[in-house]
Design an enzyme around this catalytic site. Structure first.
Site, PDB file in Angstrom:
ATOM      1  N   THR A   1       0.825  -1.209   0.000  1.00  0.00           N
ATOM      2  CA  THR A   1       0.000   0.000   0.000  1.00  0.00           C
ATOM      3  C   THR A   1       0.862   1.263   0.000  1.00  0.00           C
ATOM      4  OG1 THR A   1      -1.388   1.318   1.480  1.00  0.00           O
ATOM      5  CG2 THR A   1      -0.176  -0.420   2.509  1.00  0.00           C
TER       6      THR A   1
ATOM      7  N   TYR B   1      -1.186  -0.050  10.634  1.00  0.00           N
ATOM      8  CA  TYR B   1      -1.516  -0.771   9.394  1.00  0.00           C
ATOM      9  C   TYR B   1      -0.362  -0.673   8.389  1.00  0.00           C
ATOM     10  CZ  TYR B   1      -3.434  -1.316   4.671  1.00  0.00           C
ATOM     11  OH  TYR B   1      -3.622  -1.680   3.360  1.00  0.00           O
TER      12      TYR B   1
HETATM   13  N1  NAD Z   1      -8.935  -1.430  -0.600  1.00  0.00           N
HETATM   14  C1  NAD Z   1      -7.916  -0.588  -0.798  1.00  0.00           C
HETATM   15  O1  NAD Z   1      -8.105   0.572  -1.204  1.00  0.00           O
HETATM   16  C2  NAD Z   1      -6.495  -1.052  -0.549  1.00  0.00           C
HETATM   17  C3  NAD Z   1      -5.446  -0.120  -0.713  1.00  0.00           C
HETATM   18  C4  NAD Z   1      -4.140  -0.555  -0.490  1.00  0.00           C
HETATM   19  C5  NAD Z   1      -3.882  -1.862  -0.127  1.00  0.00           C
HETATM   20  N2  NAD Z   1      -4.909  -2.744   0.051  1.00  0.00           N
HETATM   21  C6  NAD Z   1      -4.597  -4.124   0.447  1.00  0.00           C
HETATM   22  O2  NAD Z   1      -5.202  -5.017  -0.460  1.00  0.00           O
HETATM   23  C7  NAD Z   1      -5.587  -6.225   0.195  1.00  0.00           C
HETATM   24  C8  NAD Z   1      -7.028  -6.551  -0.149  1.00  0.00           C
HETATM   25  O3  NAD Z   1      -7.870  -5.470   0.240  1.00  0.00           O
HETATM   26  P1  NAD Z   1      -9.455  -5.552   0.068  1.00  0.00           P
HETATM   27  O4  NAD Z   1      -9.951  -4.152   0.029  1.00  0.00           O
HETATM   28  O5  NAD Z   1      -9.760  -6.489  -1.016  1.00  0.00           O
HETATM   29  O6  NAD Z   1      -9.854  -6.180   1.484  1.00  0.00           O
HETATM   30  P2  NAD Z   1     -11.002  -7.245   1.842  1.00  0.00           P
HETATM   31  O7  NAD Z   1     -11.211  -7.125   3.316  1.00  0.00           O
HETATM   32  O8  NAD Z   1     -12.170  -7.082   0.947  1.00  0.00           O
HETATM   33  O9  NAD Z   1     -10.304  -8.639   1.498  1.00  0.00           O
HETATM   34  C9  NAD Z   1      -9.424  -9.300   2.396  1.00  0.00           C
HETATM   35  C10 NAD Z   1      -9.729 -10.790   2.308  1.00  0.00           C
HETATM   36  O10 NAD Z   1      -8.814 -11.493   3.178  1.00  0.00           O
HETATM   37  C11 NAD Z   1      -9.556 -12.447   3.951  1.00  0.00           C
HETATM   38  N3  NAD Z   1      -8.821 -12.632   5.223  1.00  0.00           N
HETATM   39  C12 NAD Z   1      -8.633 -11.707   6.200  1.00  0.00           C
HETATM   40  N4  NAD Z   1      -7.917 -12.248   7.202  1.00  0.00           N
HETATM   41  C13 NAD Z   1      -7.629 -13.534   6.832  1.00  0.00           C
HETATM   42  C14 NAD Z   1      -6.920 -14.594   7.453  1.00  0.00           C
HETATM   43  N5  NAD Z   1      -6.370 -14.452   8.669  1.00  0.00           N
HETATM   44  N6  NAD Z   1      -6.819 -15.779   6.801  1.00  0.00           N
HETATM   45  C15 NAD Z   1      -7.401 -15.946   5.576  1.00  0.00           C
HETATM   46  N7  NAD Z   1      -8.094 -14.969   4.943  1.00  0.00           N
HETATM   47  C16 NAD Z   1      -8.206 -13.783   5.572  1.00  0.00           C
HETATM   48  C17 NAD Z   1     -10.922 -11.813   4.140  1.00  0.00           C
HETATM   49  O11 NAD Z   1     -11.932 -12.735   4.475  1.00  0.00           O
HETATM   50  C18 NAD Z   1     -11.144 -11.152   2.773  1.00  0.00           C
HETATM   51  O12 NAD Z   1     -11.736 -12.040   1.856  1.00  0.00           O
HETATM   52  C19 NAD Z   1      -5.342  -5.997   1.682  1.00  0.00           C
HETATM   53  O13 NAD Z   1      -4.166  -6.676   2.049  1.00  0.00           O
HETATM   54  C20 NAD Z   1      -5.167  -4.496   1.798  1.00  0.00           C
HETATM   55  O14 NAD Z   1      -4.289  -4.160   2.835  1.00  0.00           O
HETATM   56  C21 NAD Z   1      -6.216  -2.370  -0.156  1.00  0.00           C
END
Ligand code: NAD
Length: 329
Positions: free
Chosen positions: A119, A143
């Site tokens: 990120t 985070y």
């Molecule tokens: N959404 C954004 O704008 C953004 C920006 C920068 C980085 N990110 C990164 O991208 C990744 C995905 O983000 P997202 O928005 O799709 O989030 P999200 O919460 O929709 O998806 C995360 C997924 O991981 C699963 N998960 C969480 N903990 C777990 C565990 N202990 N074991 C197995 N599965 C687990 C959840 O059930 C979910 O399906 C994250 O790592 C986040 O930090 C997101």
């Protein structure tokens, strides 16, 4: 010929599910591994789902033995900055210890290609814009620090010949599948676009603008919103780069264009045809005035060219949110 299996950890979530769709469109088999804490079983449509936690190495090894994926993409984790201040231990447990457990399981199964969801929060307060990958990394919240620690671990695994990785530093993921099959569904929702759209739909009382006195073109914060399909495309390119022998690298994913909060509101009001009730409040601590990516490295190394601007983002997000009302918060 059978499709090459790719493990998609966290593939039931927002960005992971869109990446599964992109993988399947390019002839891969996305194998989802997810504990469904924030993901949705109904988002797993393009390959098998295996329920499990990343901290459960035995379960991971079972799934790896069953599918023998050629690479892993790692989206799983906790994502909400505010929550990371309230439950830092939990963030370190899932985002750091969980990722190490996953890396151990992969290494023991001799899987050495890894795409990591990092990120722009690893940069902290920007010293210049657009942010390129050479900008110092000084995260200002737990985070961002958990993501930075994983990036450093991946650097060491590369050094020791264990794992090659592409660390993708996303800016603000937004938008949805244009056919409305999947979209953004976080509970609680904290991202600006879904909050604003839900306000326009009458599901929330008002949309908050946090500060109108920033040194920007209209006084509100500027962010680089990147369509989730463009992110998904970059992930497929990253995995192919690794399968073709590419070296470990960290790459920004953003459009290079910034949108202010007020511009966002105008764009959503235009698409929806509805005015939005606004609440004007103080600045939030830790919000930098501008966050915009340099995406030159992604273009050069991955041949990536983001296709969708803010209008596509809002149109696709509007379609998703106006036809879907499953939010529980
Ligand atoms: N959404 C954004 O704008 C953004 C920006 C920068 C980085 N990110 C990164 O991208 C990744 C995905 O983000 P997202 O928005 O799709 O989030 P999200 O919460 O929709 O998806 C995360 C997924 O991981 C699963 N998960 C969480 N903990 C777990 C565990 N202990 N074991 C197995 N599965 C687990 C959840 O059930 C979910 O399906 C994250 O790592 C986040 O930090 C997101």
């Amino acid at each position: 010929m059978t499709a090459t299996p790719i493990l998609v950890v966290g593939g039931a979530g927002y960005i992971g599910s869109h990446t599964c769709l992109a993988l399947s469109e390019r002839g891969y088999l996305p194998v989802v591994y997810d504990n469904f804490t924030s993901g949705h079983p109904e988002f797993v449509k393009w390959g098998p789902a295996e329920q499990g936690d990343i901290r459960d190495k035995a379960r991971l090894k079972e799934v790896l033995a069953k599918y023998q994926p050629k690479a892993a993409m790692h989206f799983a984790g906790l994502i909400e900055v505010g929550q990371s201040f309230k439950e830092p231990e939990h963030f370190y447990d899932v985002n750091v210890s969980g990722t190490l457990s996953l890396l151990q399981a992969l290494s023991e199964a001799d899987i050495r290609n890894f795409v990591f969801s990092s990120t722009c929060a690893t940069y902290g307060a920007p010293e210049y814009l657009p942010l390129d990958e050479k900008h110092g990394q000084k995260p200002i919240n737990p985070y961002g620090r958990t993501k930075h620690i994983v990036e450093q671990a991946l650097g060491d695994l590369n050094l020791c010949g264990r794992m090659r990785s592409v660390m993708l530093r996303y800016f603000n993921a937004a938008g949805a599948d244009f056919e409305g099959r999947i979209g953004e569904w976080h509970s609680p929702e904290t991202h600006a676009i879904p909050l604003a759209i839900e306000t326009a739909l009458g599901r929330r009382e008002f949309f908050s603008i946090f500060g109108e006195d920033y040194d920007t073109r209209d006084g509100t914060c500027i962010r680089d919103y990147i369509h989730v399909n463009d992110l998904a495309d970059a992930h497929v390119r990253a995995v192919e780069y690794l399968l073709n022998g590419g070296e470990t690298i960290a790459i920004n994913l953003g459009t290079g264009n910034g949108t202010t909060v007020k511009e966002l509101i105008t764009a959503i009001e235009t698409v929806s045809g509805r005015p939005m009730p606004i609440k004007r409040t103080e600045r939030r601590p830790g919000d930098p005035p501008g966050l915009v990516a340099s995406n030159a490295l992604a273009r050069e190394v991955l041949g990536w060219d983001p296709k969708h601007g803010i209008d596509d983002i809002i149109r696709s997000a509007w379609k998703w949110h106006s036809t879907f009302n499953g939010h529980s918060d």
